[in-house]
Write a protein that holds these residues in place. Structure first.
Motif, mmCIF file in Angstrom:
data_model
loop_
_atom_site.group_PDB
_atom_site.id
_atom_site.type_symbol
_atom_site.label_atom_id
_atom_site.label_comp_id
_atom_site.label_asym_id
_atom_site.label_seq_id
_atom_site.Cartn_x
_atom_site.Cartn_y
_atom_site.Cartn_z
ATOM 1 N N TRP A 506 0.843 -1.135 -0.091
ATOM 2 C CA TRP A 506 -0.033 0.026 -0.280
ATOM 3 C C TRP A 506 0.959 1.384 -0.088
ATOM 4 O O TRP A 506 0.372 2.330 -0.565
ATOM 5 C CB TRP A 506 -0.847 0.022 1.295
ATOM 6 C CG TRP A 506 -0.247 0.315 2.640
ATOM 7 C CD1 TRP A 506 -0.043 -0.961 3.461
ATOM 8 C CD2 TRP A 506 0.242 1.374 3.267
ATOM 9 N NE1 TRP A 506 0.460 -0.532 4.355
ATOM 10 C CE2 TRP A 506 0.741 0.885 4.574
ATOM 11 C CE3 TRP A 506 0.099 2.537 2.933
ATOM 12 C CZ2 TRP A 506 0.964 1.638 5.411
ATOM 13 C CZ3 TRP A 506 0.375 3.424 3.862
ATOM 14 C CH2 TRP A 506 0.921 3.007 5.004
ATOM 15 N N PRO A 507 1.956 1.267 0.533
ATOM 16 C CA PRO A 507 2.768 2.570 0.415
ATOM 17 C C PRO A 507 3.403 2.941 -0.857
ATOM 18 O O PRO A 507 3.251 3.871 -1.295
ATOM 19 C CB PRO A 507 4.068 2.207 1.261
ATOM 20 C CG PRO A 507 3.619 0.879 2.260
ATOM 21 C CD PRO A 507 2.693 0.424 1.448
ATOM 22 N N LEU A 508 3.307 1.799 -1.880
ATOM 23 C CA LEU A 508 3.645 2.220 -3.209
ATOM 24 C C LEU A 508 2.409 3.084 -3.826
ATOM 25 O O LEU A 508 2.441 3.739 -4.628
ATOM 26 C CB LEU A 508 3.903 0.767 -3.893
ATOM 27 C CG LEU A 508 4.531 1.216 -5.398
ATOM 28 C CD1 LEU A 508 5.546 1.854 -5.550
ATOM 29 C CD2 LEU A 508 4.716 -0.124 -6.225
ATOM 30 N N TRP A 509 1.311 2.407 -3.540
ATOM 31 C CA TRP A 509 -0.109 3.440 -4.086
ATOM 32 C C TRP A 509 -0.127 4.482 -3.689
ATOM 33 O O TRP A 509 -0.482 5.343 -4.445
ATOM 34 C CB TRP A 509 -1.406 2.233 -3.652
ATOM 35 C CG TRP A 509 -1.464 1.111 -4.255
ATOM 36 C CD1 TRP A 509 -1.331 -0.228 -3.983
ATOM 37 C CD2 TRP A 509 -1.729 0.671 -5.586
ATOM 38 N NE1 TRP A 509 -1.535 -1.353 -4.655
ATOM 39 C CE2 TRP A 509 -1.905 -0.580 -5.927
ATOM 40 C CE3 TRP A 509 -2.068 1.484 -6.773
ATOM 41 C CZ2 TRP A 509 -2.294 -1.239 -7.036
ATOM 42 C CZ3 TRP A 509 -2.649 0.907 -7.854
ATOM 43 C CH2 TRP A 509 -2.729 -0.363 -7.991
ATOM 44 N N VAL A 510 0.219 4.730 -2.256
ATOM 45 C CA VAL A 510 0.262 6.040 -1.624
ATOM 46 C C VAL A 510 1.001 7.040 -2.305
ATOM 47 O O VAL A 510 0.662 8.129 -2.706
ATOM 48 C CB VAL A 510 0.364 6.118 -0.083
ATOM 49 C CG1 VAL A 510 0.484 7.278 0.447
ATOM 50 C CG2 VAL A 510 -0.835 5.090 0.562
ATOM 51 N N ILE A 511 2.301 6.551 -2.355
ATOM 52 C CA ILE A 511 3.462 7.483 -3.249
ATOM 53 C C ILE A 511 3.063 7.627 -4.552
ATOM 54 O O ILE A 511 3.208 8.893 -4.851
ATOM 55 C CB ILE A 511 4.869 6.725 -3.005
ATOM 56 C CG1 ILE A 511 5.327 6.413 -1.693
ATOM 57 C CG2 ILE A 511 5.799 7.509 -3.582
ATOM 58 C CD1 ILE A 511 6.486 5.790 -1.354
ATOM 59 N N SER A 512 2.726 6.780 -5.378
ATOM 60 C CA SER A 512 2.086 7.046 -6.575
ATOM 61 C C SER A 512 1.097 7.884 -6.698
ATOM 62 O O SER A 512 1.034 8.818 -7.644
ATOM 63 C CB SER A 512 1.776 5.427 -7.421
ATOM 64 O OG SER A 512 2.881 4.676 -7.496
ATOM 65 N N SER A 513 0.059 7.877 -5.812
ATOM 66 C CA SER A 513 -1.073 8.890 -5.921
ATOM 67 C C SER A 513 -0.708 10.109 -5.438
ATOM 68 O O SER A 513 -1.163 11.245 -6.133
ATOM 69 C CB SER A 513 -2.107 8.166 -4.973
ATOM 70 O OG SER A 513 -2.449 6.961 -5.293
ATOM 71 N N VAL A 514 0.652 10.386 -4.663
ATOM 72 C CA VAL A 514 0.851 11.419 -4.290
ATOM 73 C C VAL A 514 1.146 12.485 -5.514
ATOM 74 O O VAL A 514 0.909 13.680 -5.623
ATOM 75 C CB VAL A 514 1.922 11.528 -3.283
ATOM 76 C CG1 VAL A 514 2.594 12.924 -3.126
ATOM 77 C CG2 VAL A 514 1.232 11.022 -1.795
ATOM 78 N N PHE A 515 2.038 11.824 -6.578
ATOM 79 C CA PHE A 515 2.408 12.501 -7.734
ATOM 80 C C PHE A 515 1.341 12.899 -8.527
ATOM 81 O O PHE A 515 1.639 13.491 -9.738
ATOM 82 C CB PHE A 515 3.585 11.820 -8.445
ATOM 83 C CG PHE A 515 4.811 11.776 -7.482
ATOM 84 C CD1 PHE A 515 5.555 12.813 -7.312
ATOM 85 C CD2 PHE A 515 4.967 10.547 -6.704
ATOM 86 C CE1 PHE A 515 6.783 12.748 -6.549
ATOM 87 C CE2 PHE A 515 6.285 10.518 -6.030
ATOM 88 C CZ PHE A 515 6.986 11.477 -5.804
ATOM 89 N N THR A 516 0.072 12.465 -8.301
ATOM 90 C CA THR A 516 -1.035 12.738 -9.330
ATOM 91 C C THR A 516 -1.632 14.131 -8.828
ATOM 92 O O THR A 516 -2.644 14.349 -9.446
ATOM 93 C CB THR A 516 -1.901 11.513 -9.308
ATOM 94 O OG1 THR A 516 -2.668 11.397 -8.081
ATOM 95 C CG2 THR A 516 -1.275 10.247 -9.958
#
Length: 533
Positions: A506-516
């Motif tokens: 889930w941290p990978l999803w969160v980090i990826s979502s931050v850059f959107t």
């Protein structure tokens, strides 16, 4: 008069000697400036080759999928080494098209404004421009040849210095011949017809590849032996020796003909070619090709009728974006890339692997950021459109962001669907793929929005003020930050392509979502304003 001459002789002052000394100093200064420019470009080429060496080896490693299990495609009939001669032909065509676009014989604006209108002989001016054109052709061909040799070395794993030296000499002679051809075509004013014929030759090469693919798939023995023979001949010294023996007399004859035709090049052609070369130089210095890659007026006129019919029923803002997408040809680059990726994965052995899929996604992300930024740039950088269209700046930005998201989603979905049909990626976890595609589309849109608002960069001052390699790296990273953020949003897709059965943390999803967030902020930023209004 005799008294003045006597005074000059008595005082030891000779105005003619003073003029000659000033002229010699000016000529030395001009030669030193020319040498400095050439030295800088040669040094930049060497540095680029040093970095490209590792990048090309990494790309070959990914395309071959070494160490990664991948399916065997029944339609794969070529190897990368067997396709390497095609790269030489395409590189020669590309170089000739570049030379025809740049002139190649040109005079800069200052020289053209001062010398060309004068009723004086311009032989020395034309000779200097011809030497620069021939030198550029040889150096550009040598640079492309070195890149090809690096690719060949990465594919075969064997390096023969004598073979490489002979091949490099052959590339230099080929560049001289291409530059001579460009000068001759320019002297007749046939750049546009020549460009069209070169485009048709590329289509002919594609047709030949398609026919040969069919024959190889049918296991035609003559075609198989011909392909294997050509692939083996490029590793033989006598091939490059014969090629050099043929290119040398052709280069001499071409140089003589180019020198004869150089005097027939008109002043208008010299001036316009100088403007194109100045634009190309500025594009390289600013690392921004938006000004140099625009279509010509002829191309816009040819696409105008079809674009108008397609976008006739769209709202005015969407019509502007659709017409820019079609008339400027941005869709052609993306569509061509997708077709190339599918063709490589289906027809070339070992390319259909997960590592190649990651490379394909990364390249598509960069391509989308650059292309979509060119489409949406007017809505973000031209405030006068708010008055012409009767829309607020926030509304224009929201439309630009939505267009970028939709364009990115369509391209990423097409690539994912094609790779799924070929069996390169596993689409069994459909909803995870949908979520990854949405995040990737938002990240690509954010990168295109950031790049569209990017202003001109003075790379000379930026890199000149750097005091260490770490500072240079920081400057380059800050300039490429939009593309880096886009790649961060592609992380879920990379994970699903490389390991489809592994759960994504889930941290990978969160980090990826931050850059959107930059794209999301523009998409939803209009609604609170409407509710307050």
């Amino acid at each position: 008069m005799n008294d003045s001459e006597g005074l000059v002789g008595a005082s030891g002052f000779d105005p003619q000697q003073l003029i000659l000394r000033a002229k010699r100093r000016r000529n030395f200064s001009e030669r030193f400036d020319s040498f400095s420019d050439a030295y800088v470009w040669v040094l930049a080429a060497l540095v680029a080759l040093a970095y490209l060496f590792s990048a090309i080896f990494g790309l070959i490693f990914a395309l071959l999928g070494q160490g990664v299990a991948h399916p065997k495609m029944p339609t794969a009939v070529w190897s990368l080494q067997e396709l390497s001669p095609i790269l030489l032909v395409l590189a020669a065509i590309w170089l000739l098209r570049l030379l025809l676009h740049l002139g190649p014989v040109a005079v800069n604006a200052a020289t053209a404004d001062w010398w060309l209108p004068l009723p004086l002989s311009s032989a020395s001016l034309r000779a200097r421009a011809l030497r620069k054109a021939l030198l550029f052709g040889m150096l550009a061909s040598a640079f492309a040849g070195v890149l090809w040799l690096i690719v060949l070395y990465g594919l075969t794993g064997a390096f023969d210095p004598l073979l490489a030296g002979c091949a490099l000499a052959c590339f230099v002679l080929a560049g001289l011949l291409l530059a001579n051809a460009g000068v001759i075509v320019q002297s007749f004013g046939l750049q546009s017809p020549a460009q069209r014929w070169l485009g048709r030759s590329v289509m002919a090469i594609i047709a030949v590849l398609a026919v040969s693919w069919g024959l190889l798939a049918a296991e035609n023995q003559w075609t198989m032996s011909a392909v294997q023979g050509v692939a083996a001949s490029i590793l033989q010294l006598r091939t490059w020796t014969y090629a050099s023996a043929i290119l040398l007399p052709l280069g001499i004859i071409g140089t003589w003909w180019a020198m004869q035709r150089n005097r027939h090049i008109g002043s208008r052609s010299l001036r316009s070619s100088g403007e194109k070369q100045q634009l190309a130089l500025g594009t390289l210095m600013q690392a921004d090709g938006r000004a140099a890659t625009g279509p010509s007026a002829v191309a816009i006129g040819r696409r105008r009728r079809h674009g108008t019919l397609i976008a006739a029923r769209l709202p005015v803002i969407w019509r502007i974006l659709a017409l820019r997408l079609m008339r400027a040809g941005y869709w052609r680059t993306t569509a061509g890339y997708l077709l190339l990726v599918m063709a490589l994965a289906a027809a070339v052995d070992q390319v259909a692997n997960p590592l190649s899929a990651v490379v394909f996604y990364a390249a598509l992300g960069v391509l989308l950021a650059l292309n979509l930024s060119g489409v949406i740039a007017p809505l973000l950088t031209q405030p006068q459109l708010t008055q012409h269209l009767g829309q607020s700046a926030a509304r224009l930005s929201q439309t630009a962001a939505l267009f970028a998201v939709l364009g990115s989603a369509v391209a990423l979905s097409a690539l994912t669907g094609g790779l799924g049909l070929l069996g390169i990626v596993d689409l069994s976890r459909f909803w995870l793929w949908c979520a990854a595609l949405v995040i990737g589309a938002l990240g690509s849109a954010a990168a295109s929005l950031g790049h569209a608002q990017r202003k001109e960069r003075d790379w000379e001052s930026l890199l000149g003020s750097a005091t260490s390699e770490a500072t240079i790296g920081f400057v380059l990273f800050s300039e490429l930050s939009t593309l880096v953020r886009a790649m961060a949003t592609f992380a879920p897709m990379f994970s699903l392509a490389l390991s489809p059965s592994t759960e994504i943390a889930w941290p990978l999803w969160v980090i990826s979502s931050v850059f959107t967030v930059p794209a999301l902020r523009l998409l939803v930023g209009e609604f609170p304003r409407r509710s307050r209004g």
